[in-house]
Design a protein around this motif. Structure first.
Motif, PDB file in Angstrom:
ATOM      1  N   SER A 301       0.920  -1.189   0.008  1.00 36.14           N
ATOM      2  CA  SER A 301      -0.109  -0.038   0.052  1.00 36.14           C
ATOM      3  C   SER A 301       0.892   1.189   0.061  1.00 36.14           C
ATOM      4  O   SER A 301       1.981   1.182   0.738  1.00 36.14           O
ATOM      5  CB  SER A 301      -0.810  -0.240   1.367  1.00 36.14           C
ATOM      6  N   LEU A 303       0.192   5.128   0.903  1.00 33.02           N
ATOM      7  CA  LEU A 303      -0.400   6.232   1.530  1.00 33.02           C
ATOM      8  C   LEU A 303       0.009   7.682   1.691  1.00 33.02           C
ATOM      9  O   LEU A 303       1.119   7.910   1.755  1.00 33.02           O
ATOM     10  CB  LEU A 303      -0.488   5.756   3.252  1.00 33.02           C
ATOM     11  N   LYS A 305       0.028  11.201   2.938  1.00 28.84           N
ATOM     12  CA  LYS A 305      -0.358  11.611   4.233  1.00 28.84           C
ATOM     13  C   LYS A 305      -1.135  12.869   4.104  1.00 28.84           C
ATOM     14  O   LYS A 305      -2.038  13.271   4.812  1.00 28.84           O
ATOM     15  CB  LYS A 305       0.970  11.902   5.010  1.00 28.84           C
ATOM     16  N   ASN A 308      -3.048  14.794  -2.514  1.00 31.90           N
ATOM     17  CA  ASN A 308      -2.432  14.014  -3.768  1.00 31.90           C
ATOM     18  C   ASN A 308      -1.135  14.880  -4.310  1.00 31.90           C
ATOM     19  O   ASN A 308      -1.590  15.900  -5.220  1.00 31.90           O
ATOM     20  CB  ASN A 308      -3.604  14.123  -4.866  1.00 31.90           C
ATOM     21  N   TRP A 332      -5.288   3.763  -7.570  1.00 32.62           N
ATOM     22  CA  TRP A 332      -5.770   4.840  -6.542  1.00 32.62           C
ATOM     23  C   TRP A 332      -6.880   5.045  -6.357  1.00 32.62           C
ATOM     24  O   TRP A 332      -7.912   4.995  -7.111  1.00 32.62           O
ATOM     25  CB  TRP A 332      -4.753   6.108  -7.107  1.00 32.62           C
ATOM     26  N   ASP A 333      -7.637   5.109  -5.166  1.00 30.15           N
ATOM     27  CA  ASP A 333      -9.071   5.556  -4.824  1.00 30.15           C
ATOM     28  C   ASP A 333      -8.927   7.094  -4.917  1.00 30.15           C
ATOM     29  O   ASP A 333      -7.964   7.729  -5.091  1.00 30.15           O
ATOM     30  CB  ASP A 333      -8.992   5.111  -3.427  1.00 30.15           C
ATOM     31  N   GLU A 337      -7.409  11.710   1.515  1.00 30.38           N
ATOM     32  CA  GLU A 337      -6.139  11.240   1.666  1.00 30.38           C
ATOM     33  C   GLU A 337      -5.803  10.145   0.860  1.00 30.38           C
ATOM     34  O   GLU A 337      -6.181   9.026   1.216  1.00 30.38           O
ATOM     35  CB  GLU A 337      -5.996  10.917   3.178  1.00 30.38           C
ATOM     36  N   THR A 339      -5.120   6.656  -1.123  1.00 28.79           N
ATOM     37  CA  THR A 339      -4.151   5.575  -0.925  1.00 28.79           C
ATOM     38  C   THR A 339      -4.329   4.691  -2.246  1.00 28.79           C
ATOM     39  O   THR A 339      -5.205   4.449  -3.009  1.00 28.79           O
ATOM     40  CB  THR A 339      -5.098   4.649   0.123  1.00 28.79           C
ATOM     41  N   LEU A 341      -3.132   0.879  -3.906  1.00 30.06           N
ATOM     42  CA  LEU A 341      -2.886  -0.503  -3.762  1.00 30.06           C
ATOM     43  C   LEU A 341      -1.968  -1.135  -4.888  1.00 30.06           C
ATOM     44  O   LEU A 341      -2.460  -0.976  -6.030  1.00 30.06           O
ATOM     45  CB  LEU A 341      -4.225  -1.312  -3.543  1.00 30.06           C
TER      46      LEU A 341
END
Length: 993
Positions: A301, A303, A305, A308, A332-333, A337, A339, A341
């Protein structure tokens, strides 16, 4: 003597002008423009020509309409913009920084690139030439008017207001600097476009785009985010890049916010490279390295912080033991914030590496090394590469089949201390977790820790591994006592890091040290930066002071940063002088002291332990001279004022009679005594003002009553050829005054460039052999005049006209020396200076020469006919013709006449013809005829009494005739008589029958 400018209005003109100005001030007050309307400036001040108040009013107009309305001091905004667009020049003021012209060339080259490309290599020896070239280019190419002369701009005496006034034309609304800043800002913006520095910036959108364009980070905002909050987020994003704001978010969105503050802030983004945040501040990698086997789908993952940071700049690579890339994808979602995968499938056994970069920079913790081996489906765990002393570091152990029995975790500190950690089972029973706090296990907790995860006594895949534990709280900064603006400031951290920066402005600077992405302390360090050169002083107490009288000066330290102000005053003998220091507001102070000793005093002003600019100041403490002024006098008779300067320091004495309209002559009587003489030409009260060092002396002003002389009358005396009547206004002789009381001898200012003529006569003296030799009293405008110099010594000649300018002249040799020829162009008092080889004036120098023009003399009320034995009158006015003598001759002096001075330049002439015939009247001004001279008046016989036939009656609307008979010339005085019900009225007139 010193003369004041006198503005004379007639009563009608004065009233009209006063009414106009009063109307103007009323409009200002009604329209509520407080920065332009001031109760301290009245209409009478404008009409009466109060110079200081008028200049102050003009300065408020410049600030309001050139720079816009703002609460921030205009000087601070102007300096902010200039240092943003030409940072290499390091501008700190509006005076000396601009004298050599280099900064001007840099500024015009910024406004129009290529206009002065070689300004960095420019020689600063020719200051005036550099300023002239720059200001001419600015006028011709950029439309900047030359409101300050290049000589003044290049002078070390350039005052701040003059410099700010000229430079304000570069940054006013729609100026060349305004358009250049718009140009550069729009070049930074990739998609948007701004057209101004006011309305386009009020919703925070333009500032957000600009911050992001230079690499700043701004969190994603929801549609409900307000304009103030949006602007505040953009300001914070710029501050993270090292770009400090000028306005608050609340002020920036206000409709009345001036353009200069926004323009100066936007300019800071242009030439100052943005401090791009490290990718490690944005991205964290979460990767389970346990039980990875060939052919198994493996996940990790990414992340974000803080939002984008351009996802396209993030690159992920997986390398097998042979260095070959293993294909990987990241999805990417769309959450605030973000994240990602990541997925990859290893194909070979051995040590692999996961590398994550952003903008080509490896993020913190990358590369991650992991082993791919045979499958261990019992347990796996998330590997943590870094821990922080005092913070919880959560570790998890996962089980795919739910078997977490006999799982143990052990930590080994850098000192070798080992401890088994109790794990907590999750509610699902498929995982174990533990929050690890390093300093609980071992006080010497920072360094490399070994983490072991075992099941049934065997290490899980990836166990053991090393976790680096850091302790930000242990970082200490040293040498943070304070610094100076423009000087390098350095400090150290733990004897390992040496940091140096150069502060660009005074005030409190915040230093926020971070270690491993963690603040080393809760609050940032504060460093106070001061600049004693930004402390300003003003007031009479810094120039001169009168003994035993309180005097004041002011110190403005509001722009110099935090610091302590100290003032030390000593008299001529070094004895301290008591003073009071009082803060008025915002670090602006008032200093008062009362000197008790005559002589130079020293005033030492220190700020933050350092002397301010120009300190120590030398102040001359003096005592007023004594004056004896007569209280009464007689018109056209000299009056003498006696002055005693004993026990008085050197200084400037000013004597003014009737506000400078009456000439005064001074003479030195002894070492410490002088006399001042003037001749009153009018009846009434004369005002005498005496000032020493621009301060009225005790008793000033005095008022002197001037009365008429006692005149003896008798029968007229007739002579065949009476002498001409000559009226000569008083002409002050040249004055030579020596120290210790220097008095100016002429109102004209000193010339900027001397013209020299050096002649070598046999012995130095002014010849009096010629009628027009020095000293010459009068000279006609446009007429060539001359004087001789006879002697053997070198003589320097200077001729100064009424405006203080040099008068050209030529010198030609004569048998005994040289003749100097000159010509005056303007009416008024001129001065001829003759200076010997020893630098001292020749005897009698300077010589007064009065330039005049008889063509400007006006003769009025002169009748073409007169009556014998009856006084005839006419007037002569010389006010516009200059100073000189009026001569009136009737029949070449055969007829007696009298000339009276009515006022300055205004004369009344009276004469009586005792015989018939034409009288020839010559009017001369300085022995030259005035226009129309000679004049003629025809005198006839005495009038014969008139015979008037009175009508007995008349009819309305019918012409009435009556007759006057039996005389050639007659004077009809006003008469009144009644005819029936009709009144007939005639008026005094001259008729020729």
């Amino acid at each position: 003597m010193l003369f004041a400018l006198d503005i004379i209005h007639n009563s009608l003109s004065f009233s009209y002008e006063l009414a106009i100005v009063i109307k103007y001030f009323t409009l200002l007050r009604l329209q509520a423009i407080p920065e332009l309307y001031s109760p301290c400036v009245g209409a009478e001040d404008i009409v009466n020509g109060n110079g200081k108040l008028i200049l102050g009013l003009i300065w408020s107009y410049i600030l309001r309409y050139q720079l816009g309305k703002t609460e921030i001091p205009p000087k601070q905004l102007m300096l902010a913009w200039i240092n943003a667009v030409i940072p290499e020049c390091n501008i700190t003021n509006f005076t000396t920084n601009w004298n050599n012209g280099r900064a001007l060339h840099a500024l015009i080259d910024y406004c129009e690139p290529g206009l002065s490309p070689n300004w960095r290599k420019m020689s600063t020896s020719d200051k005036q030439g550099n300023c002239e070239t720059a200001m001419r280019l600015a006028q011709e190419r950029l439309g900047v008017p030359i409101v300050v002369s290049p000589q003044h701009m290049a002078s070390s005496d350039l005052d701040q207001n003059s410099g700010m006034t000229y430079l304000s034309y570069f940054m006013k609304l729609n100026s060349c600097g305004y358009k250049a800043t718009l140009r550069d800002v729009n070049q930074l913006l990739p998609s948007s476009h701004v057209t101004n520095f006011t309305s386009d910036w009020r919703d925070g959108t333009a500032l957000t785009d600009l911050v992001q364009a230079v690499g700043g980070h701004i969190p994603n905002q929801s549609p409900s985010t307000g304009v103030i909050e949006s602007t505040q987020l953009a300001i914070q994003g710029a501050r993270d890049l090292g770009i400090e704001p000028i306005l608050s978010a609340e002020d920036m969105v206000q409709p009345q916010a001036g353009h200069l503050a926004v323009m100066a802030y936007a300019a800071r983004f242009i030439n100052r490279p943005a401090m791009k945040l490290s990718a490690a501040s944005y991205i964290e990698v979460l990767f389970n390295t346990v039980d990875i086997s060939p052919g198994s789908k493996t996940h990790y993952s990414l992340l974000m912080k803080q939002g984008n940071p351009r996802l396209h700049s993030i690159n992920v690579k997986v390398a097998d033991p042979n260095g070959n890339n293993v294909p990987t994808t990241v999805e990417w979602d769309d959450q605030p914030e973000a994240t990602g995968l990541g997925t990859f499938i290893p194909t070979v056994v051995g040590e692999h590496q996961l590398k994550v970069t952003c903008d080509g920079e490896m993020i913190r913790g990358s590369p991650i090394k992991f082993n791919v081996g045979r499958s261990k489906k019992a347990i796996s765990f998330v590997r943590r590469e870094q821990g922080i002393v005092g913070d919880n570091t959560k570790l998890e152990v996962l089980s795919e089949d739910g078997n977490v029995a006999d799982v143990h975790m052990t930590y080994t500190s850098p000192s070798g201390l080992s401890k088994e950690i109790a794990l907590s089972r999750s509610s699902s029973g498929r995982s174990l977790s533990h929050s690890f706090v390093p300093d609980v296990v071992d006080s010497s907790s920072s360094g490399e820790w070994k983490v072991s995860v075992l099941q049934n006594g065997e290490h899980a895949s990836g166990s053991p591994y090393t976790m680096n534990v850091i302790k930000p709280q242990a970082v200490k900064l040293c040498n943070l006592e304070g610094g100076l603006i423009g000087q390098p400031f350095s400090f150290t951290g733990e004897d390992t890091y040496h940091v140096k920066f150069t502060p660009s402005g005074p005030g409190t600077h915040l230093i926020r040290p971070m270690y491993g992405g963690k603040d080393v302390r809760a609050e940032p360090y504060k460093v106070e930066i001061t600049d004693s050169n930004l402390v300003l002083t003003d007031g009479p107490g810094l120039k001169q002071a009168k003994i035993n009288e309180s005097t004041t000066f002011w110190v403005d330290a509001s722009q110099a940063g935090p610091g302590q102000l100290n003032v030390h005053i000593k008299d001529a003998g070094g004895v301290p002088v008591p003073s009071t220091l009082r803060e008025l507001q915002d670090k602006r102070f008032e200093v008062k002291y009362s000197p008790a000793v005559i002589g130079p005093h020293s005033i030492d002003v220190e700020f933050d332990g350092k002397r301010i600019k120009h300190s120590p100041f030398t102040v001359n403490v003096y005592k007023d001279p004594k004056a004896e002024v007569p209280r009464e006098g007689v018109v056209n008779q000299p009056l003498v004022i006696l002055l005693d300067t004993a026990n008085t320091e050197k200084g400037d004495l000013s004597i003014t009679i009737n506000e400078g309209r009456v000439p005064v002559t001074t003479k030195k009587l002894s070492k410490s005594s002088y006399s001042a003489e003037f001749i009153p030409s009018d009846l009434g009260q004369y005002k005498v003002e005496l000032e020493f060092n621009n301060s009225p002396i005790q008793g000033s002003p005095w008022y002197v009553n001037i009365t008429a002389p006692v005149v003896k009358t008798g029968p007229p005396v007739l002579t065949p050829t009476p002498p001409p009547v000559v009226v000569e206004p008083p002409t002050p002789p040249p004055v030579v005054v020596e120290a210790p009381l220097p008095l100016p001898v002429q109102p004209a200012p000193a010339p900027s460039t001397d013209i020299y003529a050096v002649v070598k006569p046999k012995s130095v003296r002014a010849s009096a052999a010629k009628p027009d030799a020095v000293p010459t009293q009068y000279a006609r405008v446009g007429e060539t005049r001359s004087f001789d110099i006879i002697g053997q010594e070198n003589v320097t000649v200077k001729i100064i006209d009424v405006f203080g300018s040099n008068v050209p002249f030529t010198s030609t040799p004569t048998p005994k020396g040289f003749a100097v020829n000159y010509k005056f162009k303007y009416i008024g008092d001129n001065w001829i200076h003759l200076i010997g080889e020893n630098g001292r004036p020749l005897k009698g120098s300077p010589f007064l020469v009065c330039a005049f023009d008889p063509g400007l003399v006006v003769v009025s009320d002169l009748q073409s006919h007169g009556v014998i034995n009856t006084p005839s009158h006419f007037k002569v006015n010389t006010l516009k013709a200059g100073r000189g003598e009026v001569t009136v001759l009737v029949d070449k002096g055969a007829t007696n006449c009298e000339v009276y001075s009515q006022s300055k330049g205004d004369y009344s002439v009276t004469y009586t013809s005792t015989s018939n015939g034409v009288r020839n009247i010559d009017v001369l001004f300085n022995n030259l005829p005035v226009p129309g001279s000679p004049f003629q008046t025809d005198f006839g016989s005495p009038p014969v009494p008139a015979t008037l036939q009175r009508p007995a009656s008349c009819t309305v609307n019918i012409i009435l005739y009556f007759y006057i008979q039996n005389f050639k010339y007659t004077t009809i005085s006003q008469s009144r008589f009644d005819v029936g019900y009709v009144t007939i009225q005639t008026y005094r007139a001259m008729y020729k029958i």
